[in-house]
Design an enzyme around this catalytic site. Structure first.
Site, PDB file in Angstrom:
ATOM      1  N   LYS A 117       0.849  -1.185   0.000  1.00  0.00           N
ATOM      2  CA  LYS A 117       0.000   0.000   0.000  1.00  0.00           C
ATOM      3  C   LYS A 117       0.891   1.243   0.000  1.00  0.00           C
ATOM      4  O   LYS A 117       1.978   1.240   0.586  1.00  0.00           O
ATOM      5  CB  LYS A 117      -0.883  -0.025   1.257  1.00  0.00           C
ATOM      6  CG  LYS A 117      -1.935   1.067   1.358  1.00  0.00           C
ATOM      7  CD  LYS A 117      -2.775   0.832   2.610  1.00  0.00           C
ATOM      8  CE  LYS A 117      -3.868   1.880   2.777  1.00  0.00           C
ATOM      9  NZ  LYS A 117      -4.710   1.597   3.976  1.00  0.00           N
ATOM     10  N   SER A 121      -9.535   1.334   3.314  1.00  0.00           N
ATOM     11  CA  SER A 121      -8.756   2.209   2.443  1.00  0.00           C
ATOM     12  C   SER A 121      -7.694   1.477   1.626  1.00  0.00           C
ATOM     13  O   SER A 121      -7.044   2.073   0.762  1.00  0.00           O
ATOM     14  CB  SER A 121      -8.062   3.298   3.273  1.00  0.00           C
ATOM     15  OG  SER A 121      -7.168   2.722   4.223  1.00  0.00           O
ATOM     16  N   SER A 145      -9.391  -1.179   7.528  1.00  0.00           N
ATOM     17  CA  SER A 145      -8.974  -0.820   6.172  1.00  0.00           C
ATOM     18  C   SER A 145      -8.332  -1.949   5.383  1.00  0.00           C
ATOM     19  O   SER A 145      -8.121  -1.822   4.183  1.00  0.00           O
ATOM     20  CB  SER A 145      -8.012   0.371   6.211  1.00  0.00           C
ATOM     21  OG  SER A 145      -8.701   1.537   6.568  1.00  0.00           O
TER      22      SER A 145
END
Length: 526
Positions: A76, A179, A203
């Site tokens: 990420k 996310s 997330s």
């Protein structure tokens, strides 16, 4: 090349059936095929990947491969990577290239893994849709299988459906969740074999649920946060996304342990977690929290929840209803604490030392204001303003201190339940299968987060481990997942129970290459 799990790829490379070069090239080709899904924001230079793959191939030939030798992995875009952009999907950090690797990146490199790139996300990890990114939204790979125009009664439940044309020209599409939507989508599409996300309030687990992959949030302090750009220090945890539970355990055992650069990591010597393949379910006590039967829970999720609880009971486990009376307050408490820590953490982004600098340099205050106004989106600015409001002297006791007290009550709920002999909690991960963008975008970020994160935030508030895994398909043909939560450092039991569930479900993952073949076969008959 058929999408492989980490375990399968390692076995094939050890046997000489597959080389690290072939595996990496296959993943890179899939990244090119799926550009429209907007999963990656930065790709590792091809010559670098090729060099690392060659070294991995030599290690296998010499018989000295490391534990993750040659495995393509993505991170990420809030994990620092030396010499590569780490943007947090924000204009504020578009020009930022860290001079060091995050501990998770370093440990993957040390284990022989190959970092393929950085994945898209909600800006600074604030969101539950992976839509609020300066790089644009992430699209769920399951759009290749299920057309958004299909109704639940007519949607295909088979993965043999042809890819929907709505992906390349999206008028509407299913979101990937957030996310860490880019990381979940990357694993689901087979562009990497594992990926890292961050989990502050769900997330990792939320997008894992929507994309049909396994999402593991370890015990707080088990994995180092060094080099993970912070959102909420007291809740942030590196999350692991894989196709199978075994792969999650394999990645976890390679990256867990104390880190002198992160004072929040556990100092006890790390003992690897093992999956019990022949788990004695008669010794397992599963709790079903009645407070998690929330409004707007879809019939599909509720039906799956009941089915899996029955499966545990029929296999010999003890299944009982439990009460966690303070968890309904979790989402409001979470947002107060999140905003307070955001207000503190984000004071470093001032346009002076690093990040976007905009505005006149004749006035320091004006430079700060302009840089932060242009660098942050509305969501980030809103949380900073809310956090500063909550932390005002006149509001401090009414908001921050009270939220901390509620957090303790929520943590006590977990301790009280587990002290009665309950080993694991079984809950939904999300209210529904993946929502459509058109529906999701009708409300603001905070409202959607309050809806989407209600089942996932409690584990972060208490610091306990949790795992979500896909166990079936909805009537639309989209993945449905459930979540298991356990006491601190109960990862062995958690992973073993999840592995047992996985074997029962036999969930069929996406295979981009198979979809391409079907599409080409279909085209040849036209």
């Amino acid at each position: 090349m058929k999408s492989l799990t980490v375990k399968e790829a390692l076995l094939q490379m050890r046997k000489g059936i597959l080389t690290a070069q072939e595996l990496c090239v296959s993943c890179q080709e899939k990244i090119k095929k799926t550009k429209s899904l907007n999963m990656y924001v930065t790709e590792t230079r091809s010559e670098e990947v090729h060099k690392q793959a060659e070294l991995s191939h030599l290690a296998y030939k010499k018989g000295v491969p490391k534990s993750l030798e040659g495995i393509p992995i993505a991170f990420k875009d809030n994990f620092c990577t030396n010499g590569y952009p780490t943007t947090c999907s924000s204009k504020m950090l578009l020009n930022y290239k860290p001079p060091f690797d995050a501990t998770m990146v370093s440990k993957i490199n040390q284990a022989g893994g190959i970092v393929l790139g950085k994945t898209n996300m909600d800006e600074f990890a604030m969101g539950s849709g992976s839509l609020d990114s300066c790089h644009g939204p992430v699209i769920n790979p399951w759009n290749y299988v299920v057309s958004p125009s299909s109704s639940p009664t007519t949607a295909s439940s088979s993965q043999d459906s042809l890819p929907s044309s709505s992906v390349t020209n999206p008028s509407d599409w299913f979101i990937a969740g957030g996310s860490s939507g880019g990381s979940a989508a990357a694993v689901a599409s087979g562009t990497c074999l594992a990926a890292f996300g961050s989990d502050t309030g769900g997330s990792t687990r939320n997008p894992a649920s929507y994309c049909g992959v396994v999402g593991l949030k370890p015990t707080y302090g088990l994995l180092s946060r060094h080099g993970l750009i912070p959102l909420v220090n007291s809740m942030d945890v590196p999350g692991i996304l894989t196709k199978t539970v075994e792969d999650s355990a394999l990645i976890l055992n390679n990256v867990a342990g104390h880190d002198v650069r992160d004072s929040t990591t556990l100092t006890d010597s790390y003992t690897p977690f093992n999956i019990q393949e022949n788990l004695d379910l008669s010794k397992l006590h599963i709790g079903i929290p009645k407070e998690f039967h929330a409004p707007f829970l879809s019939e599909d999720v509720l039906s799956l929840w009941k089915k899996i609880a029955d499966q545990f009971e029929q296999a010999g486990a003890k299944v009982t209803q439990v009460s966690m009376p303070n968890t309904p307050m979790c989402i409001i408490c979470y947002h107060v604490l999140c905003c307070c820590e955001v207000a503190s953490n984000f004071s470093r982004y001032d346009g002076i030392e690093f990040g976007l600098r905009d505005g006149t340099e004749e006035s320091t205050e004006e430079l700060y204001a302009q840089s932060r106004h242009k660098g942050f989106n509305d969501v980030v600015r809103g949380r900073i303003l809310a956090g500063n409001y909550f932390l005002l002297k006149k509001n401090y006791n009414d908001y921050f201190i009270k939220a901390q007290k509620v957090r303790r009550l929520i943590s006590n709920d977990f301790q009280n339940v587990f002290s009665t002999g309950v080993n694991l909690l079984l809950t939904p991960t999300t209210l529904t299968d993946a929502p459509l963008y058109s529906w999701f975008s009708k409300q603001d970020n905070r409202t959607r987060c309050e809806e989407q994160d209600i089942f996932t935030t409690p584990a972060n508030m208490a610091g306990v481990p949790a795992i979500t895994l896909p166990l079936g398909l909805s009537r639309q043909g989209l993945p449905l997942s459930l979540q298991l939560m356990g006491p601190h450092l109960s990862e062995s039991t958690l992973l073993s129970a999840a592995y047992w569930l996985e074997q029962q479900a036999q969930f069929s993952h996406l295979d981009i290459d198979l979809l391409d073949q079907l599409n080409n076969k279909h085209s040849s008959h036209i």
